[in-house]
Design a protein around this motif. Structure first.
Motif, PDB file in Angstrom:
ATOM      1  N   ARG A 286      -8.491  -0.633   4.055  1.00 28.11           N
ATOM      2  CA  ARG A 286      -8.171  -0.986   2.677  1.00 28.11           C
ATOM      3  C   ARG A 286      -7.502   0.199   1.979  1.00 28.11           C
ATOM      4  O   ARG A 286      -7.863   1.343   2.209  1.00 28.11           O
ATOM      5  CB  ARG A 286      -9.452  -1.378   1.944  1.00 28.11           C
ATOM      6  CG  ARG A 286      -9.294  -1.716   0.473  1.00 28.11           C
ATOM      7  CD  ARG A 286      -8.454  -2.969   0.260  1.00 28.11           C
ATOM      8  NE  ARG A 286      -8.227  -3.198  -1.146  1.00 28.11           N
ATOM      9  CZ  ARG A 286      -9.018  -3.944  -1.917  1.00 28.11           C
ATOM     10  NH1 ARG A 286     -10.077  -4.536  -1.399  1.00 28.11           N
ATOM     11  NH2 ARG A 286      -8.748  -4.109  -3.185  1.00 28.11           N
ATOM     12  N   CYS A 287      -6.513  -0.099   1.135  1.00 33.30           N
ATOM     13  CA  CYS A 287      -5.864   0.967   0.372  1.00 33.30           C
ATOM     14  C   CYS A 287      -6.191   0.827  -1.111  1.00 33.30           C
ATOM     15  O   CYS A 287      -6.554  -0.262  -1.567  1.00 33.30           O
ATOM     16  CB  CYS A 287      -4.349   0.949   0.582  1.00 33.30           C
ATOM     17  SG  CYS A 287      -3.537  -0.555   0.012  1.00 33.30           S
ATOM     18  N   PHE A 288      -6.041   1.896  -1.866  1.00 35.95           N
ATOM     19  CA  PHE A 288      -6.381   1.887  -3.292  1.00 35.95           C
ATOM     20  C   PHE A 288      -5.262   2.490  -4.144  1.00 35.95           C
ATOM     21  O   PHE A 288      -5.457   2.758  -5.330  1.00 35.95           O
ATOM     22  CB  PHE A 288      -7.694   2.646  -3.514  1.00 35.95           C
ATOM     23  CG  PHE A 288      -8.858   2.011  -2.805  1.00 35.95           C
ATOM     24  CD1 PHE A 288      -9.523   0.935  -3.359  1.00 35.95           C
ATOM     25  CD2 PHE A 288      -9.257   2.462  -1.546  1.00 35.95           C
ATOM     26  CE1 PHE A 288     -10.596   0.334  -2.696  1.00 35.95           C
ATOM     27  CE2 PHE A 288     -10.317   1.865  -0.883  1.00 35.95           C
ATOM     28  CZ  PHE A 288     -10.989   0.793  -1.449  1.00 35.95           C
ATOM     29  N   GLN A 289      -4.124   2.706  -3.521  1.00 36.97           N
ATOM     30  CA  GLN A 289      -2.921   3.138  -4.234  1.00 36.97           C
ATOM     31  C   GLN A 289      -1.764   2.275  -3.739  1.00 36.97           C
ATOM     32  O   GLN A 289      -1.725   1.900  -2.565  1.00 36.97           O
ATOM     33  CB  GLN A 289      -2.619   4.620  -3.970  1.00 36.97           C
ATOM     34  CG  GLN A 289      -3.616   5.567  -4.621  1.00 36.97           C
ATOM     35  CD  GLN A 289      -3.276   7.023  -4.314  1.00 36.97           C
ATOM     36  OE1 GLN A 289      -3.365   7.470  -3.170  1.00 36.97           O
ATOM     37  NE2 GLN A 289      -2.871   7.764  -5.350  1.00 36.97           N
TER      38      GLN A 289
ATOM     39  N   CYS B 260      -2.752  -5.210   0.341  1.00 33.51           N
ATOM     40  CA  CYS B 260      -3.905  -4.336   0.110  1.00 33.51           C
ATOM     41  C   CYS B 260      -4.460  -3.692   1.377  1.00 33.51           C
ATOM     42  O   CYS B 260      -5.561  -3.121   1.358  1.00 33.51           O
ATOM     43  CB  CYS B 260      -5.005  -5.122  -0.605  1.00 33.51           C
ATOM     44  SG  CYS B 260      -4.475  -5.713  -2.231  1.00 33.51           S
TER      45      CYS B 260
ATOM     46  N   ASN C 273      -4.112  -2.257 -13.249  1.00 35.90           N
ATOM     47  CA  ASN C 273      -4.508  -2.241 -11.827  1.00 35.90           C
ATOM     48  C   ASN C 273      -5.195  -3.536 -11.375  1.00 35.90           C
ATOM     49  O   ASN C 273      -6.230  -3.500 -10.717  1.00 35.90           O
ATOM     50  CB  ASN C 273      -5.437  -1.060 -11.547  1.00 35.90           C
ATOM     51  CG  ASN C 273      -4.777  -0.047 -10.623  1.00 35.90           C
ATOM     52  OD1 ASN C 273      -3.595  -0.146 -10.310  1.00 35.90           O
ATOM     53  ND2 ASN C 273      -5.552   0.925 -10.182  1.00 35.90           N
TER      54      ASN C 273
ATOM     55  N   CYS D 203       0.831  -1.209   0.000  1.00 37.13           N
ATOM     56  CA  CYS D 203       0.000   0.000   0.000  1.00 37.13           C
ATOM     57  C   CYS D 203       0.865   1.258   0.000  1.00 37.13           C
ATOM     58  O   CYS D 203       1.925   1.301   0.634  1.00 37.13           O
ATOM     59  CB  CYS D 203      -0.877   0.018   1.245  1.00 37.13           C
ATOM     60  SG  CYS D 203      -2.254  -1.133   1.206  1.00 37.13           S
TER      61      CYS D 203
END
Length: 571
Positions: free
Chosen positions: A119-122, A90, A137, A49
């Motif tokens: 939760r991460c998104f990058q 993640c 992705n 992350c």
């Protein structure tokens, strides 16, 4: 005309055959490479992350460290036996927005109170490896199936391509379809590198497998057909050696070319030059004779004799002339079926009917039905374990590129082991022993030696050696258990069923996300079951090949030869 006698006259494996054999082996290497390129192009690089509160102090995103010292404070994870911390890909810890970081400190533990996961998104990726995961992705567990599905599409393409290339080669010629398959494989491989999204990549992976599937079997036919009987077994084994080297080439190329597109181009552009084979490689002489192309067949045989320093006999040339007359009669019969063409054509017209009668008789026999069901299961397990071990090799400890190359190269002694054991221990013990060897080493590698890199890799390699030997044995073993009239089709059905089984192989490594040793334990358990079931099959070593369904039933039974002959005559 007995073509094997022709080969003895012109030389069983002279300079002419050696040159052409080497030529057809080269595309096989690239076919093997294209068949496993997705292991790295659709592989999962190391990533974690992005933690903006901590990563922002490092400068621009391209310079972010994958494993900074503060990572243990900011993300959940685990430590291996060597104490190395591996973060969850993640999830990160929730940061305290009001906490102020003192000058001189970097991401202290106090910034993440309570260790609350979110939760991460990058993400921050390993800069030494670029695959379709970064490109589109495809991160975290919810996308793991998409990466595995690339392999499933590949095996689906193999199923379609094998049937299609076989039919086309019988109709339009071995050489033409061989060259078309190579060029189609190369073009679709390049197209994979040019894919604009995940769906287009899947489509081109499927099409690439359609082309790839025809290269090896047609190379086998073209190469082995021009080799004499005493050298044929050797030539078929050596072709497998080239295939193993081609598989290993994927790992070594991925080691040097870390970008998935560049790797795809490196493996796919060189085969485009094999278009020259249309003018360099001769057509299959057996196919030409079957099609009554006598002049072209004669020219190839004359050239072979000339290069090998042999002189063709008058008798051989006379045989060509008589073969021409017989083939012309057969062609006339096929074109005008209502004509009275004699017994030869009558036999041809009843072939299809006899095949269906044999198939029905097989299904009426409990012995043969059970035997062939066992073979289907063993074929499927062979395919799943064989391809599964190749795919799972990248998850072993150590250098994943080197591990993959070693797992592929171990196939060379595996094929050699099969060659030796087939003639020394027979078919049944060779098959069962190879699968039990794979079973034992997979279980040991997955459970007993977890965390011990060198021991795990060694046991993994021995397991791959065992399943490779098993795969080589089962081809010959299955053919020797089939009645003559359905032998070719029977082996084809088994091989196709194995391809369907192989579609599951890409999903097995995902199980390692839940329990690290689970893939190897599963391979070991399935190999154990197949190895034990193989002992129920009859031995066929040095036995007469069954010509009828009755003779196939009698395999493994001790009965007087006279009684068997009498029953066969009555039947």
């Amino acid at each position: 005309m007995d073509f094997d006698q022709v080969l003895e006259e012109i030389g069983e494996f002279g300079p002419y055959q050696k040159t052409n054999y080497l030529l057809i082996c080269l595309p096989v290497m690239f076919a093997a490479a294209n068949s496993l390129s997705y292991v790295f192009t659709a592989g999962t690089p190391a990533y974690r992350c992005l933690v903006p509160e901590c990563d922002s102090v490092q400068g621009d995103s391209q310079s972010y460290e994958l494993h900074p010292n503060w990572l243990v404070n900011a993300t959940p994870g685990s430590r291996d036996s060597n104490g190395f911390f591996t973060p969850e890909s993640c999830y990160r810890y929730q940061a305290n927005k009001t906490f102020t970081i003192n000058t001189g400190t970097t991401c202290p533990k106090e910034l993440f109170p309570g260790s609350i996961k979110e939760r991460c998104f990058q993400w921050v990726f390993d800069q030494n490896e670029h695959t379709i995961v970064q490109e589109w992705n495809l991160t975290c567990k919810e996308n793991a199936w998409k990466l595995a599905f690339v392999g499933t599409m590949h095996f689906a393409g193999l199923v379609v391509g094998t049937a299609l290339s076989g039919y086309m080669a019988d109709r339009f010629g071995r050489k033409l379809i061989f060259v078309i398959c190579i060029i189609f494989m190369a073009a679709t491989g390049v197209a994979q590198g040019l894919s604009w999204n995940y769906k287009s990549f899947l489509i081109f992976a499927f099409l690439n497998a359609v082309g790839t599937s025809g290269v090896y079997p047609l190379a086998f036919i073209i190469g082995v057909e021009m080799v004499g009987p005493r050298k044929r077994e050797m030539s078929s084994i050596v072709l497998n050696y080239f295939y193993a080297v081609g598989e290993a080439m994927v790992g070594l190329c991925a080691w040097f070319f870390h970008d998935w597109q560049l790797l795809q181009y490196v493996l796919s552009i060189p085969p485009l030059f094999f278009i020259a084979y249309y003018w360099m490689v001769p057509e299959s002489v057996r196919w030409l004779i079957a099609r009554n192309e006598k002049e072209q067949a004669k020219e190839i045989i004359r050239k072979a004799a000339q290069v090998n320093g042999k002189e063709l006999s008058v008798i051989l040339l006379a045989n060509f002339e008589s073969t021409e007359v017989e083939n012309q009669k057969k062609n006339n019969c096929q074109d005008h079926p209502k004509q009275n063409c004699g017994k030869g054509c009558e036999h041809k017209k009843t072939d299809k009917h006899e095949i269906w009668l044999a198939v029905k008789e097989v299904f009426r026999s409990k012995i043969l039905t059970l035997r062939y069901v066992l073979l289907l299961y063993i074929w499927a397990i062979n395919a799943v374990v064989y391809y599964g071990l190749s795919l799972n090799s990248t998850s072993l400890s150590g250098n994943k590129y080197l591990n993959f190359a070693l797992v592929c190269l171990i196939e060379i002694p595996g094929y050699t082991l099969a060659w030796i054991s087939l003639n020394k221990f027979g078919r049944r013990l060779s098959l069962s022993g190879s699968m039990l060897l794979c079973a034992i080493t997979c279980v040991l590698g997955g459970y007993i030696t977890q965390g011990t890199t060198w021991a795990t890799v060694c046991l993994f390699l021995v397991g791959k050696l065992g399943i490779t030997s098993s795969f080589a044995v089962i081809y010959a073993y299955t053919a020797e258990m089939m009645p003559t009239i359905i032998r070719s089709g029977g082996v084809g059905v088994m091989s196709t069923f194995a391809r369907f089984g192989a579609m599951l192989a890409p999903f097995v490594p995902i199980l390692g996300n839940y329990y690290e040793a689970l893939p190897l334990l599963l391979f070991g358990a399935s190999s154990l079951s197949a190895g034990l079931l193989a002992l129920l099959l009859p031995e066929t070593f040095r036995k007469k090949l069954p010509d009828t369904v009755l003779e196939a039933k009698q395999l493994g039974k001790r009965k007087p030869q006279a009684e068997l002959s009498t029953k066969a005559d009555i039947h």
